[in-house]
Design a protein around this motif. Sequence first.
Motif, PDB file in Angstrom:
ATOM      1  N   GLY A  97       0.825  -1.208   0.000  1.00  0.00           N
ATOM      2  CA  GLY A  97       0.000   0.000   0.000  1.00  0.00           C
ATOM      3  C   GLY A  97       0.857   1.254   0.000  1.00  0.00           C
ATOM      4  N   THR A  98       1.923   1.231   0.778  1.00  0.00           N
ATOM      5  CA  THR A  98       2.814   2.393   0.877  1.00  0.00           C
ATOM      6  C   THR A  98       3.446   2.689  -0.484  1.00  0.00           C
ATOM      7  OG1 THR A  98       3.265   1.799   3.171  1.00  0.00           O
ATOM      8  CG2 THR A  98       4.816   3.300   2.118  1.00  0.00           C
ATOM      9  N   THR A 114      -7.534  -4.645  -3.447  1.00  0.00           N
ATOM     10  CA  THR A 114      -8.692  -5.441  -3.019  1.00  0.00           C
ATOM     11  C   THR A 114      -8.944  -5.240  -1.530  1.00  0.00           C
ATOM     12  OG1 THR A 114      -7.141  -7.288  -2.939  1.00  0.00           O
ATOM     13  CG2 THR A 114      -8.680  -7.228  -4.781  1.00  0.00           C
ATOM     14  N   ARG A 119     -12.437  -3.244   2.562  1.00  0.00           N
ATOM     15  CA  ARG A 119     -12.635  -2.479   3.804  1.00  0.00           C
ATOM     16  C   ARG A 119     -13.715  -1.411   3.621  1.00  0.00           C
ATOM     17  NH1 ARG A 119      -7.337  -3.947   4.612  1.00  0.00           N
ATOM     18  NH2 ARG A 119      -6.504  -2.396   3.178  1.00  0.00           N
ATOM     19  N   MET A 140      -8.407 -14.418   7.140  1.00  0.00           N
ATOM     20  CA  MET A 140      -8.559 -15.408   6.057  1.00  0.00           C
ATOM     21  C   MET A 140      -8.870 -14.710   4.742  1.00  0.00           C
ATOM     22  SD  MET A 140     -11.000 -17.808   8.302  1.00  0.00           S
ATOM     23  CE  MET A 140     -11.682 -18.770   6.982  1.00  0.00           C
ATOM     24  N   GLY A 169      -2.813  -6.755  -4.092  1.00  0.00           N
ATOM     25  CA  GLY A 169      -3.552  -7.732  -3.276  1.00  0.00           C
ATOM     26  C   GLY A 169      -4.334  -8.726  -4.109  1.00  0.00           C
ATOM     27  N   ARG A 172      -4.364 -13.503  -5.270  1.00  0.00           N
ATOM     28  CA  ARG A 172      -3.850 -13.996  -4.001  1.00  0.00           C
ATOM     29  C   ARG A 172      -3.917 -15.512  -3.928  1.00  0.00           C
ATOM     30  NH1 ARG A 172      -4.666  -9.244  -0.645  1.00  0.00           N
ATOM     31  NH2 ARG A 172      -3.586  -9.501   1.325  1.00  0.00           N
ATOM     32  N   GLN A 176      -7.406 -17.285  -8.467  1.00  0.00           N
ATOM     33  CA  GLN A 176      -7.557 -15.865  -8.831  1.00  0.00           C
ATOM     34  C   GLN A 176      -6.646 -15.524 -10.012  1.00  0.00           C
ATOM     35  OE1 GLN A 176      -7.093 -13.290  -5.394  1.00  0.00           O
ATOM     36  NE2 GLN A 176      -8.784 -14.271  -4.304  1.00  0.00           N
ATOM     37  N   ARG A 207       1.153  -0.716  12.652  1.00  0.00           N
ATOM     38  CA  ARG A 207       0.520   0.092  11.592  1.00  0.00           C
ATOM     39  C   ARG A 207      -0.689   0.866  12.115  1.00  0.00           C
ATOM     40  NH1 ARG A 207      -0.875  -2.722   6.189  1.00  0.00           N
ATOM     41  NH2 ARG A 207      -1.555  -4.338   7.629  1.00  0.00           N
ATOM     42  N   TYR A 217       0.616   4.961   8.479  1.00  0.00           N
ATOM     43  CA  TYR A 217       1.719   5.281   9.381  1.00  0.00           C
ATOM     44  C   TYR A 217       2.189   4.020  10.092  1.00  0.00           C
ATOM     45  CZ  TYR A 217       0.451  10.194   8.840  1.00  0.00           C
ATOM     46  OH  TYR A 217       0.210  11.435   8.334  1.00  0.00           O
ATOM     47  N   ARG A 236      -6.064  -1.328  12.192  1.00  0.00           N
ATOM     48  CA  ARG A 236      -6.921  -2.267  11.463  1.00  0.00           C
ATOM     49  C   ARG A 236      -7.255  -3.462  12.346  1.00  0.00           C
ATOM     50  NH1 ARG A 236      -4.286  -3.119   5.566  1.00  0.00           N
ATOM     51  NH2 ARG A 236      -4.658  -5.278   6.153  1.00  0.00           N
ATOM     52  N   ARG A 247      -2.309 -14.439   8.636  1.00  0.00           N
ATOM     53  CA  ARG A 247      -2.317 -13.896   7.255  1.00  0.00           C
ATOM     54  C   ARG A 247      -1.016 -14.238   6.543  1.00  0.00           C
ATOM     55  NH1 ARG A 247      -2.999  -8.085   8.967  1.00  0.00           N
ATOM     56  NH2 ARG A 247      -2.492  -7.533   6.824  1.00  0.00           N
ATOM     57  N   GLY A 273      13.752  -1.746   3.628  1.00  0.00           N
ATOM     58  CA  GLY A 273      14.597  -0.550   3.696  1.00  0.00           C
ATOM     59  C   GLY A 273      13.680   0.634   3.859  1.00  0.00           C
TER      60      GLY A 273
END
Length: 605
Positions: A97-98, A114, A119, A140, A169, A172, A176, A207, A217, A236, A247, A273
């Motif tokens: 995501g970052t 996804t 969400r 899951m 995402g 997976r 898929q 996170r 963050y 989350r 996960r 890094g």
Amino acid sequence: MSLHQVASMAAVSGGHCELAIMSSVPLRATSFSFHFPVFCPSTCSPLSRSRDCHPLPLYHQNPRRRNPEKQKVLRVDCAAGQPLKVIILGAPASGKGTQCRMIVEKYGLVHISTGDILRAEVSSGTEIGNKAKEYMDNGMLVPDEIVTDMVLTRLSLPDVKERGWLLDGYPRSFSQAQSLEKANIKPDICIVLDVPDEILIDRCVGRRIDPVTRKIYHLKNLPPETDEISARLIARADDTQEKAESRLETYKRNVEAILPLYMDLLKKIDGNGPKDVVFDEVDFLFHPFHADAIKSKKLSTVEGDSVEVCTSTVSFSTQKKWRGIPTRLNNIPHSKEIREYFYNDVLEATLKAIEDKRSRLKVEINIPELNPEMDVYRIGTLMELVRTLALSFADDGKHVKVCVQGSMGEGALAGMPLQLAGSRRILEFMDWGKYGAKDTFITIGSIGAKEIDEQVDIYILVSPQNAVGNCIINDLQAMTDAAGQCPVILINPRLKDLPGSSGIMQIMGRDKRLEYASSFINCYFFRLLYYAGTQYPIMGAIRMSYSHDYELFKRIDDPSGKEKYVIIARFPLRPTIEEINDAFEGKISRRSKEKWASGLWSFFG
Ligand code: AP5
């Protein structure tokens, strides 16, 4: 109404859209309503056309990209001229995501996450959200048919066709991946972020998400900028230690089956890094696809070799035309191209400082051939640098005096610094161009008040330095006082107090002398970084070109065997060893003194 018509309506409605699927594309029969994040022109910067419709444009979130007017989204196309298609894979919290935020900001691809879409469904309490919640909360995978429908539908929207896509995402699982194959959807690159397990769990647990900007963050690694943001951060539900471990297990079980499908497109990147360093690696993969063709420039050396000038940092540098740090800097002697590169880099910075009416300037450049502490130091390179500057000023009609210090002291203490031995004679005999610049526009002199000449517009002082037992600063000060407003440029001065052979270096007035020395501003600074006490390999570099910040680069060996320099931090003032250490270790906050004392990195010399 076709799916595309519905999608177009959704795209213009702004914000989260309710999208009813009534299409014959290979979707499952049931009709769902998805909460796709859609770009909202009224509230978002064009730069943030990505994840969700943020109330704040992205440049507010990232101080490196302050000026939205000047920020240009680069277009990246695949070989067939179509917008680029990218899959990004990686374990939970590997930084997908970052990195996606940064990719979208630079390249404007449509980010399809996804996890984010699901969400959004959960928080809106939709039918899909209610179904997905249970799976997600337990770490899951959500059933394939739900996710696959969502993805294929999103991929069919017009903005994706226009701007390209970045799938985060998905896929997976093997099934898929097969669904994509069946729909004839193939990426141009498949990036895999590789991060050790223990780091992943720590990243999950630490996170936090800003619900307003959606910025990600980490309590330790990427703490929020203000108390206000800190107060509103949320965690989350699936970011507990236990769920993160589950996960991760799920990811490991599935990824092995997916990777072979993308074998020829796979690009594995070390995701452990600082995020900017990781992004530079990601960004490097996009270079072959730049429509604007910001490409590595090949220069031919005198020997017929080629020198690669790395441009991967061009987009980060605040200096538009700067072409990046050249590579192979430990190859001695430096090629003519490398030397010229630095001469021109210094010249540009110096001209700018003079243009800004700065009159006390200092150039500090420590490539191996200009570092007197390395045994590959070459006085000829120093003289060439001086000639480049002097001739350029002379070309502009300025009278330049190039000054080298002569012998200092008397009797047994008489002498001059070894590094300058013979330099005056070299200057006299150098080729100063066909047009006879020497003795007309360029004169050669020494250091001291008596060298000041009314005709002279600019003084270049070659490596003024203390000789054993003698301090040059008094002569320098007298000279610059007499020069008034004329620019005086010190090239690689060494003005620190050195102990004399007799141990009687002038102590009296030391503070005043050092204060005077610090009155010169750095208009150019370049230094290679090595592990403390070594001269190989090069670990990075610091560069400052007037009037920009000090930029800290890390040298990276690309998997293809090429090296490159990627920027990892900027500093308004010359960074301390502690700050360099922190930046290399990806820390934002300063480290404790104890740790600093045993620091890994150090300036050479
Ligand atoms: P999803 O949201 O995709 O979760 P994930 O894959 O587990 O990935 P994360 O979002 O946790 O991590 P990330 O790699 O994006 O890392 P981030 O940048 O946030 O999916 C969530 C759930 O949805 C799944 O569990 C599943 O239930 C369901 N789902 C989604 N897709 C599905 C599918 N296709 N099929 C079935 N179910 C599906 O970074 C993490 C943390 O690390 C942050 O705190 C960040 O600040 C920090 N960080 C990032 N980069 C760095 C760095 N370089 N250095 C230090 N810290 C860093």
